[in-house]
Scaffold this motif. Structure first.
Motif, PDB file in Angstrom:
ATOM      1  N   LEU A 133      22.771   7.542  71.651  1.00 12.43           N
ATOM      2  CA  LEU A 133      23.562   7.620  70.430  1.00 12.43           C
ATOM      3  C   LEU A 133      23.887   6.236  69.888  1.00 12.43           C
ATOM      4  N   LYS A 134      24.201   5.299  70.797  1.00 11.99           N
ATOM      5  CA  LYS A 134      24.619   3.970  70.357  1.00 11.99           C
ATOM      6  C   LYS A 134      23.458   3.124  69.876  1.00 11.99           C
ATOM      7  N   ARG A 135      22.276   3.347  70.448  1.00 14.32           N
ATOM      8  CA  ARG A 135      21.167   2.443  70.153  1.00 14.32           C
ATOM      9  C   ARG A 135      20.036   3.138  69.387  1.00 14.32           C
ATOM     10  N   GLU A 136      19.354   4.070  70.016  1.00 14.58           N
ATOM     11  CA  GLU A 136      18.160   4.643  69.402  1.00 14.58           C
ATOM     12  C   GLU A 136      18.496   5.447  68.145  1.00 14.58           C
ATOM     13  N   PHE A 137      19.539   6.288  68.214  1.00 14.94           N
ATOM     14  CA  PHE A 137      19.939   7.088  67.055  1.00 14.94           C
ATOM     15  C   PHE A 137      20.292   6.195  65.876  1.00 14.94           C
ATOM     16  N   VAL A 138      21.086   5.164  66.125  1.00  6.83           N
ATOM     17  CA  VAL A 138      21.485   4.228  65.073  1.00  6.83           C
ATOM     18  C   VAL A 138      20.277   3.464  64.539  1.00  6.83           C
ATOM     19  N   ALA A 139      19.374   3.043  65.445  1.00  5.11           N
ATOM     20  CA  ALA A 139      18.202   2.264  65.025  1.00  5.11           C
ATOM     21  C   ALA A 139      17.268   3.094  64.146  1.00  5.11           C
ATOM     22  N   ILE A 140      17.057   4.358  64.510  1.00  2.58           N
ATOM     23  CA  ILE A 140      16.170   5.216  63.716  1.00  2.58           C
ATOM     24  C   ILE A 140      16.731   5.410  62.316  1.00  2.58           C
ATOM     25  N   LEU A 141      18.029   5.717  62.226  1.00  2.80           N
ATOM     26  CA  LEU A 141      18.648   5.925  60.920  1.00  2.80           C
ATOM     27  C   LEU A 141      18.641   4.649  60.082  1.00  2.80           C
ATOM     28  N   LYS A 142      18.902   3.519  60.742  1.00  5.72           N
ATOM     29  CA  LYS A 142      18.905   2.252  60.016  1.00  5.72           C
ATOM     30  C   LYS A 142      17.525   1.943  59.463  1.00  5.72           C
ATOM     31  N   ASN A 143      16.508   2.236  60.239  1.00  2.00           N
ATOM     32  CA  ASN A 143      15.138   1.997  59.795  1.00  2.00           C
ATOM     33  C   ASN A 143      14.780   2.899  58.618  1.00  2.00           C
ATOM     34  N   LEU A 144      15.201   4.168  58.683  1.00  2.00           N
ATOM     35  CA  LEU A 144      14.915   5.094  57.588  1.00  2.00           C
ATOM     36  C   LEU A 144      15.649   4.683  56.317  1.00  2.00           C
ATOM     37  N   THR A 145      16.908   4.224  56.464  1.00  4.48           N
ATOM     38  CA  THR A 145      17.691   3.836  55.301  1.00  4.48           C
ATOM     39  C   THR A 145      17.152   2.563  54.660  1.00  4.48           C
ATOM     40  N   SER A 146      16.785   1.595  55.504  1.00  2.00           N
ATOM     41  CA  SER A 146      16.339   0.308  54.972  1.00  2.00           C
ATOM     42  C   SER A 146      14.965   0.398  54.318  1.00  2.00           C
ATOM     43  N   THR A 147      14.090   1.231  54.879  1.00  2.00           N
ATOM     44  CA  THR A 147      12.737   1.347  54.321  1.00  2.00           C
ATOM     45  C   THR A 147      12.604   2.472  53.316  1.00  2.00           C
ATOM     46  N   GLY A 148      13.428   3.537  53.486  1.00  2.48           N
ATOM     47  CA  GLY A 148      13.329   4.688  52.597  1.00  2.48           C
ATOM     48  C   GLY A 148      12.044   5.452  52.755  1.00  2.48           C
ATOM     49  N   ARG A 149      11.381   5.306  53.904  1.00  6.26           N
ATOM     50  CA  ARG A 149      10.056   5.908  54.058  1.00  6.26           C
ATOM     51  C   ARG A 149      10.112   7.428  54.017  1.00  6.26           C
ATOM     52  N   GLN A 150      11.108   8.012  54.718  1.00  5.30           N
ATOM     53  CA  GLN A 150      11.146   9.470  54.765  1.00  5.30           C
ATOM     54  C   GLN A 150      11.960  10.074  53.629  1.00  5.30           C
ATOM     55  N   PHE A 151      12.701   9.241  52.875  1.00  3.98           N
ATOM     56  CA  PHE A 151      13.498   9.759  51.776  1.00  3.98           C
ATOM     57  C   PHE A 151      12.613   9.870  50.543  1.00  3.98           C
ATOM     58  N   GLY A 152      11.660  10.771  50.612  1.00  2.00           N
ATOM     59  CA  GLY A 152      10.693  10.937  49.538  1.00  2.00           C
ATOM     60  C   GLY A 152      11.130  11.979  48.536  1.00  2.00           C
ATOM     61  N   GLY A 153      10.140  12.514  47.808  1.00  2.00           N
ATOM     62  CA  GLY A 153      10.446  13.431  46.717  1.00  2.00           C
ATOM     63  C   GLY A 153      11.114  14.716  47.151  1.00  2.00           C
ATOM     64  N   ILE A 154      10.659  15.314  48.249  1.00  2.00           N
ATOM     65  CA  ILE A 154      11.211  16.603  48.675  1.00  2.00           C
ATOM     66  C   ILE A 154      12.668  16.469  49.087  1.00  2.00           C
ATOM     67  N   LEU A 155      12.972  15.492  49.945  1.00  2.00           N
ATOM     68  CA  LEU A 155      14.337  15.310  50.420  1.00  2.00           C
ATOM     69  C   LEU A 155      15.270  14.909  49.288  1.00  2.00           C
TER      70      LEU A 155
END
Length: 556
Positions: A354-376
């Protein structure tokens, strides 16, 4: 014939008591007539001010009562407020009221509910004649392509509300918009009255009831973060001016996307102050990403996870709060009915994850926006609009980016994602939540970036400086002994390593030259020499990082 107009705030207990006395008089006196006017609490003061200015009256409280000298709509004679009306009723008609304060409060809340229902019925009748005007900016973006089918399905505004969609973009996207119009018409949706395109700036947002602001595509090349922030201002200034000029007075603006969502929202509020209270930023996309990651960890469905709170910058430095998050229908040794839930923090025992991997994955998604595409993006916008019009699920926490008024210790004047609920066509900040306090360092980290983004974009600050805590600024590199870096330590000890190698290599030669030992004994010296060299090397190489580990400050 006496004809009185009684106007008041819908939730005012004094209006409730005045209304009861007036109803009694109208029922029992043939020549006594009343006309009632109620207004929502948030618009009452403006409405009262306009009425008083129009008739040159002076009155500040709810209710206000006046007597009409002609039929409804004629010039009126101000009677006063609650006390003046009761005195008039007692003096002329010998009628008074003994209603208790508790009953006044109950009736006031019933009046507010009835007023809201009446407004909704009137809006529904209007849409039968005039459809709901929905405008989508940057309509050539992928999110628009996925948003249109959801809007035309009837799930967002209801099956009894017809809509007209206008796709707004620049002239270069006109051909793409035309093909999108044809596809939308092919849906043959029963709630879609019409779909059209607009590429003329001066005609944008004409009579719009809903405006969806998507990520804008810019042809201007930017090289720095500061330039990127400042490039958002001209378009938001233009949109704000056009919304103020052309849109419906009750327009609702919803800002979505994956870049500078909070900044664009606060800029629109700045340049469209008249409807600033009706501009919001979508945070459900980040919330959905967090639910999906947790669901994969727990091997359950993301829809079974509720009450994830997103604090701060939606498309930047935010904090995903799981302290209120619960999991429903979770398969484990403990099982219950459908409404039974368990705290997610009690089910994930791997705190390091929770402290490391969960935070790192979310931070990566937010900073890159890779998965925040048209559908989402489309689903997040549509769901937020649905909640705005019909209310969020009872008891469920929703994250929303709104203008801070100082709730939870958040500085005023910035758009900040926080927990809310939707009801009666608006949202309510859940300030009564317990155990959701945010540490001062975390709050400073989130608000600092948002404040700086706004200042840099408006030109009040030249350079953007990412927030760093005092501990981070004191930890520039891995260090050992008197502050030397590990690489410096290796360079300074390389002399000792070569010295050890030279000494070890000279030992066999010295023994051969100064002794008469036999050959086998000479050969037995070599393993000893090699072991000496390895011991010296090993001690020098290993000692440095061990010292560095002990003297380096603990990670934050």
């Amino acid at each position: 014939m006496a004809k009185f107009v009684i106007a008041g705030r819908a939730d005012c207990p004094y209006y409730a008591k005045t209304e009861l006395v007036a109803d009694y008089l109208q029922k029992n006196l043939p020549d006594f007539w009343i006309h009632k006017i109620t207004q929502r609490p948030e618009v009452w003061e403006d409405w009262l001010k306009d009425v008083c200015e129009k008739n040159k009256w002076s009155h500040k409280n709810s209710p206000i009562i006046w007597r009409e000298l002609l039929d409804h709509g004629g010039k009126g004679l101000l009677l006063g407020g609650y006390n003046e009306f009761l005195e008039h009723a007692q003096l002329y008609y010998d009628v008074t009221s003994s209603m208790t304060t508790e009953l006044m409060m109950v009736i006031a809340q019933e009046n507010l509910g009835a007023h809201i229902e009446k407004e909704q019925e009137e809006e529904a009748l209007k849409t039968c004649i005039n459809p709901l005007q929905v405008w989508i900016t940057s309509a050539s973006a992928p999110a628009c392509y996925n948003l249109i089918p959801i809007l035309t399905s009837g799930e967002v505004f209801g099956m009894h509300t017809e809509i007209s969609i206008t796709l707004f973009d620049n002239k270069q996207a006109e051909e793409h918009l035309k093909s999108l119009v044809v596809e939308t018409q092919d849906l043959a949706s029963p709630v879609l009255r019409s779909v059209s395109i607009c590429t003329k700036v001066e005609e944008a947002f004409r009579q719009a009831h809903v405006i969806v602001v998507l990520d804008d595509s810019t042809d201007k090349e930017v090289f720095t973060l500061e330039d990127c922030l400042r490039s958002r201002v001209p378009l938001c200034r233009l949109y704000g001016y056009l919304i103020e000029k052309n849109a419906h007075e009750s327009v609702r603006v919803i800002v979505g996307g994956r870049t500078f969502v909070n900044l664009k929202t606060v800029l629109l509020m700045r340049y469209a102050p008249r409807i600033a209270h009706n501009i919001i930023a979508v945070a459900l996309g980040v919330e959905g990403e967090a639910k999906a990651i947790l669901a994969r960890k727990l091997k359950t469905a993301p829809s079974y996870i509720k009450d994830v709170i997103i604090w701060g910058n939606i498309s930047g430095n935010n904090y995903v709060d799981l302290r209120k998050t619960r999991v429903y229908r979770y398969e484990s040794a403990i099982w219950g009915p459908l409404h039974y839930s368990r705290p997610v923090l009690n089910l994930i025992f791997d705190s390091e994850w929770l402290k490391r991997e969960f935070v790192a994955i979310l931070k990566n998604l937010t900073s890159t926006g890779r998965q925040f595409g048209g559908i989402l993006a489309a689903h997040s916008i549509a769901t937020t609009l649905k909640y705005w019009y019909h209310g969020s699920p009872p008891g469920e926490i929703v994250s929303l980016g709104i203008l801070s008024e100082g709730q939870f210790g958040i500085p005023k004047g910035i758009v900040f994602s926080m927990p809310v609920k939707f009801e009666n066509g608006t949202w309510v900040v859940l300030t009564d939540l317990k155990d959701v306090e945010i540490s001062e360092q975390m709050m400073t980290r989130m608000t600092s970036d948002l404040i700086q983004e706004k200042l840099v974009a408006l030109g009040d600050k030249i350079h953007f400086q990412p927030y760093q805590s005092a501990q981070e600024t004191r930890r520039p590199d891995v260090r050992y002994q008197q502050g030397h870096t590990l690489s410096e330590g290796l360079r300074k000890n390389s002399f000792l390593l070569f010295l050890a190698l030279g000494c070890t290599a000279c030992i066999p030669g010295l023994l051969l030259h100064h002794s008469n030992l036999c050959f086998p004994l000479h050969m037995s010296i070599f393993p000893l020499c090699v072991s000496v060299f390895l011991s010296l090397s090993f001690s020098l190489f290993i000692r440095i990082p061990v010292i560095a580990f002990k003297t380096c400050p603990k990670p934050v």
